[in-house]
Design a protein around this motif. Structure first.
Motif, mmCIF file in Angstrom:
data_model
loop_
_atom_site.group_PDB
_atom_site.id
_atom_site.type_symbol
_atom_site.label_atom_id
_atom_site.label_comp_id
_atom_site.label_asym_id
_atom_site.label_seq_id
_atom_site.Cartn_x
_atom_site.Cartn_y
_atom_site.Cartn_z
ATOM 1 N N GLY A 118 49.942 78.362 43.555
ATOM 2 C CA GLY A 118 49.901 77.001 43.030
ATOM 3 C C GLY A 118 50.906 76.120 43.755
ATOM 4 O O GLY A 118 52.110 76.394 43.727
ATOM 5 N N ARG B 112 41.130 72.330 35.784
ATOM 6 C CA ARG B 112 41.003 73.115 34.551
ATOM 7 C C ARG B 112 41.452 72.250 33.388
ATOM 8 O O ARG B 112 42.510 71.619 33.457
ATOM 9 C CB ARG B 112 41.873 74.390 34.601
ATOM 10 N N GLY C 157 54.432 72.228 35.236
ATOM 11 C CA GLY C 157 53.785 73.252 36.051
ATOM 12 C C GLY C 157 52.345 73.535 35.663
ATOM 13 O O GLY C 157 51.740 74.468 36.175
ATOM 14 N N ARG C 158 51.809 72.752 34.707
ATOM 15 C CA ARG C 158 50.397 72.967 34.353
ATOM 16 C C ARG C 158 49.682 71.624 34.298
ATOM 17 O O ARG C 158 50.021 70.769 33.478
ATOM 18 C CB ARG C 158 50.276 73.697 33.032
ATOM 19 N N LEU C 159 48.728 71.466 35.179
ATOM 20 C CA LEU C 159 48.001 70.194 35.279
ATOM 21 C C LEU C 159 46.517 70.434 35.110
ATOM 22 O O LEU C 159 46.066 71.572 35.087
ATOM 23 C CB LEU C 159 48.267 69.587 36.659
ATOM 24 N N GLN D 277 45.898 74.536 45.212
ATOM 25 C CA GLN D 277 46.183 75.930 45.565
ATOM 26 C C GLN D 277 46.032 76.151 47.058
ATOM 27 O O GLN D 277 45.223 75.511 47.720
ATOM 28 C CB GLN D 277 45.178 76.875 44.876
ATOM 29 N N PHE E 116 45.110 70.502 39.949
ATOM 30 C CA PHE E 116 46.248 71.109 40.638
ATOM 31 C C PHE E 116 45.772 71.606 41.992
ATOM 32 O O PHE E 116 44.578 71.559 42.288
ATOM 33 C CB PHE E 116 46.852 72.246 39.790
ATOM 34 N N ALA F 62 54.478 81.995 36.628
ATOM 35 C CA ALA F 62 53.746 82.596 37.755
ATOM 36 C C ALA F 62 53.388 81.508 38.747
ATOM 37 O O ALA F 62 52.843 80.483 38.370
ATOM 38 C CB ALA F 62 52.484 83.271 37.258
ATOM 39 N N PHE F 63 53.734 81.707 40.006
ATOM 40 C CA PHE F 63 53.367 80.680 40.990
ATOM 41 C C PHE F 63 52.294 81.158 41.964
ATOM 42 O O PHE F 63 51.848 80.412 42.831
ATOM 43 C CB PHE F 63 54.592 80.123 41.721
ATOM 44 N N GLY F 64 51.886 82.385 41.814
ATOM 45 C CA GLY F 64 50.802 82.859 42.668
ATOM 46 C C GLY F 64 50.323 84.204 42.168
ATOM 47 O O GLY F 64 51.044 84.897 41.446
ATOM 48 N N GLU G 197 43.253 72.278 30.739
ATOM 49 C CA GLU G 197 44.308 72.994 30.027
ATOM 50 C C GLU G 197 45.249 71.975 29.401
ATOM 51 O O GLU G 197 45.213 70.799 29.754
ATOM 52 C CB GLU G 197 45.104 73.866 31.000
ATOM 53 N N ARG H 57 53.611 74.319 41.633
ATOM 54 C CA ARG H 57 54.705 75.212 41.188
ATOM 55 C C ARG H 57 55.634 75.569 42.340
ATOM 56 O O ARG H 57 56.841 75.704 42.146
ATOM 57 C CB ARG H 57 54.122 76.469 40.521
ATOM 58 N N ARG I 55 45.696 89.658 34.793
ATOM 59 C CA ARG I 55 45.176 88.421 35.387
ATOM 60 C C ARG I 55 44.005 87.866 34.572
ATOM 61 O O ARG I 55 43.336 88.587 33.857
ATOM 62 C CB ARG I 55 44.766 88.597 36.855
HETATM 63 P P1 AMP Z 1 45.370 81.933 38.795
HETATM 64 O O1 AMP Z 1 44.494 82.575 39.793
HETATM 65 O O2 AMP Z 1 44.693 81.308 37.651
HETATM 66 O O3 AMP Z 1 46.493 82.844 38.366
HETATM 67 O O4 AMP Z 1 46.073 80.756 39.594
HETATM 68 C C1 AMP Z 1 46.874 80.998 40.708
HETATM 69 C C2 AMP Z 1 48.037 80.059 40.728
HETATM 70 O O5 AMP Z 1 47.565 78.709 40.644
HETATM 71 C C3 AMP Z 1 48.961 80.196 39.544
HETATM 72 O O6 AMP Z 1 49.914 81.189 39.780
HETATM 73 C C4 AMP Z 1 49.589 78.821 39.479
HETATM 74 O O7 AMP Z 1 50.636 78.711 40.405
HETATM 75 C C5 AMP Z 1 48.468 77.923 39.906
HETATM 76 N N1 AMP Z 1 47.810 77.325 38.727
HETATM 77 C C6 AMP Z 1 46.821 77.839 37.973
HETATM 78 N N2 AMP Z 1 46.460 76.986 36.998
HETATM 79 C C7 AMP Z 1 47.242 75.894 37.129
HETATM 80 C C8 AMP Z 1 47.362 74.645 36.443
HETATM 81 N N3 AMP Z 1 46.580 74.333 35.405
HETATM 82 N N4 AMP Z 1 48.294 73.756 36.873
HETATM 83 C C9 AMP Z 1 49.081 74.033 37.928
HETATM 84 N N5 AMP Z 1 49.014 75.191 38.620
HETATM 85 C C10 AMP Z 1 48.111 76.107 38.234
#
Ligand code: AMP
Length: 418
Positions: free
Chosen positions: A307, A113, A120-122, A127, A125, A280-282, A115, A310, A258
């Motif tokens: 994630g 993504r 914690g934001r890459l 999942q 990343f 948020a980690f999941g 972003e 995270r 969400r």
């Molecule tokens: P989401 O479905 O978008 O909420 O993503 C689920 C999980 O993925 C999140 O709770 C984060 O732990 C992780 N996540 C989502 N986007 C990122 C990001 N850009 N970098 C790192 N972890 C991410």
């Protein structure tokens, strides 16, 4: 020449960090298996429309964050920003629903993504996630939440919060959106610019804005939980009842929507105070429309994604040290180059017959340097080979922890090493 750097927002996972990744991935596989979920792997890229249609055209992911490009044939391709839409595409295409009741799948992979990178934001990343497909009943919502909870617990993470909400069905959202838009419009001057724009494009998303200007308006907003129709309410009551029975604590939060368009009914998110602003980690929820959006027949489903970066941040903050043990148990130490051939025989015996992870010097270094290496690797044994050992088909076995050594014929090695 200038050194080439990696792309912003991506990270090399180095050998010194790999233990924790392997531990996390192994736990994913163990827990998924315990719940009867099978692994699926889909391509890293898909036709753009998989995500444009699947995730929703008005979401941040599709609007701002996708890595989309035309390939040499002129086709629009996107690096997967999440797994669910691609997984549903694969389930439809491979006809995985043909002969089964519920289809239970899990995945581990990397996602992309665009972003703004921060802690914690890459931009790339990882999942871990599961999807429980084809049951519309609250039992399946409860199952994936239980699974997520088991997973978090078995990693040793304790202080986290589970936020829970219901977005109801189409009927609920239609009714609720009318009320919400009316409320937001009557307060529009107080909202941040982003939220002002969303009132007409994606009003639900205003509720999860983190902008300080929006917090007061969000706090006063009508709650979707007051607008659940009978079916949605019944469904949500049962989900809560099952979680209560499993002694899983949750916080009801009607502002949890969400970021993806495909959710309905149950949505949830796991949060940790150890993470800072990206807390948020999941998260996950139910999606009953995605299959038909992607050209399949109507199929209800529910799932979550965690994630991994995270989770690692949380584990590091907890100082859960899973990196202590060495991969290498034995080091074979030829004191001179001429013993190397014999050293290879010894190393093979250890690896192949005794199943012992073994390293052997390949840099022709001194005994002292090789012993330093054994120490650094945290090895249990050093098998030293000098003239006497070589001519007698033996080795000098050093027990590194106990600091003692014994001269041993090679064929007796098995009796000394476990
Ligand atoms: P989401 O479905 O978008 O909420 O993503 C689920 C999980 O993925 C999140 O709770 C984060 O732990 C992780 N996540 C989502 N986007 C990122 C990001 N850009 N970098 C790192 N972890 C991410």
């Amino acid at each position: 020449m200038a050194v080439i750097q990696s792309i912003r927002g991506t990270k090399d996972i180095l050998p010194e960090e790999i233990k924790i990744w392997q531990y996390i991935e192994k736990t994913c596989r163990d827990i998924s298996q315990k719940y009867g979920y099978s692994e699926i792997r889909t391509p890293i890229f898909e036709k753009t429309e998989v995500f444009a249609r699947g995730v929703g055209a008005e979401t941040d992911i599709v609007n701002k964050e996708m890595y989309t490009f035309s390939d040499r044939g002129g086709e629009s391709i996107t690096l997967r920003p999440e797994q669910t839409a691609a997984l549903v595409r694969a389930v439809i295409q491979n006809n995985l629903l043909a002969n089964t009741g519920a289809l239970r799948l899990f995945y581990i992979g990397s996602y992309f993504r665009y972003e703004r990178p921060q802690k914690g934001r890459l931009r790339e990343f990882h999942q871990y996630g599961v999807e429980c497909i084809s049951s519309s009943f609250p039992e399946s919502d409860a199952e994936v939440i239980l699974l997520a909870n088991s997973y978090i617990k078995s990693l040793g993470i304790k202080n986290y919060k589970l936020r829970l909400n219901s977005l109801g069905n189409d009927l609920t959202r239609k009714k609720y959106l009318e009320v919400l838009v009316k409320y937001l419009n009557s307060n529009i001057s107080k909202l941040s610019q982003d939220s002002k724009n969303r009132v007409s494009t994606n009003p639900l998303r205003v509720l999860d804005s983190k902008h300080p200007d929006d917090s007061e308006i969000i706090l006063g907003a009508p709650s979707i939980l007051d607008y659940l129709d009978t079916d949605s309410l019944e469904h949500f009551e049962l989900v809560k009842k099952y979680l209560d029975a499993a002694k899983i604590e949750y916080i009801l939060d009607s502002t949890l929507v969400r970021g993806l368009d495909y959710y309905c009914n149950t949505v949830f998110e796991f949060q940790s105070d150890l993470l800072g602003s990206q807390d948020a980690f999941g998260g996950g929820g139910r999606y009953n429309k995605l299959f038909s959006e992607l050209g399949g027949k109507d199929t209800p489903a529910v799932g979550f994604a965690m994630g991994i970066e995270r989770l690692i941040l949380i584990l590091s903050a907890l100082k859960e040290n899973t990196t202590k043990n060495s991969d290498i148990s034995a080091v074979v130490v030829p004191m001179e180059e001429k013993y190397y051939e014999y050293a290879l025989v010894v190393a093979s015996k250890l690896r192949d017959e005794m199943n012992i992870s073994t390293q052997i010097d390949i840099s022709r270094r001194s005994l002292k340097a090789q012993m330093r290496d054994a120490d650094r690797l945290n090895a249990k044994y050093a098998l030293i080979i000098g003239e006497e050992e070589f001519t007698n088909n033996s080795i000098m076995l050093k027990f590194l922890e106990e600091k003692r050594q014994e001269f041993i014929p090679l064929e007796q090695l098995k009796n000394y090493i476990s």
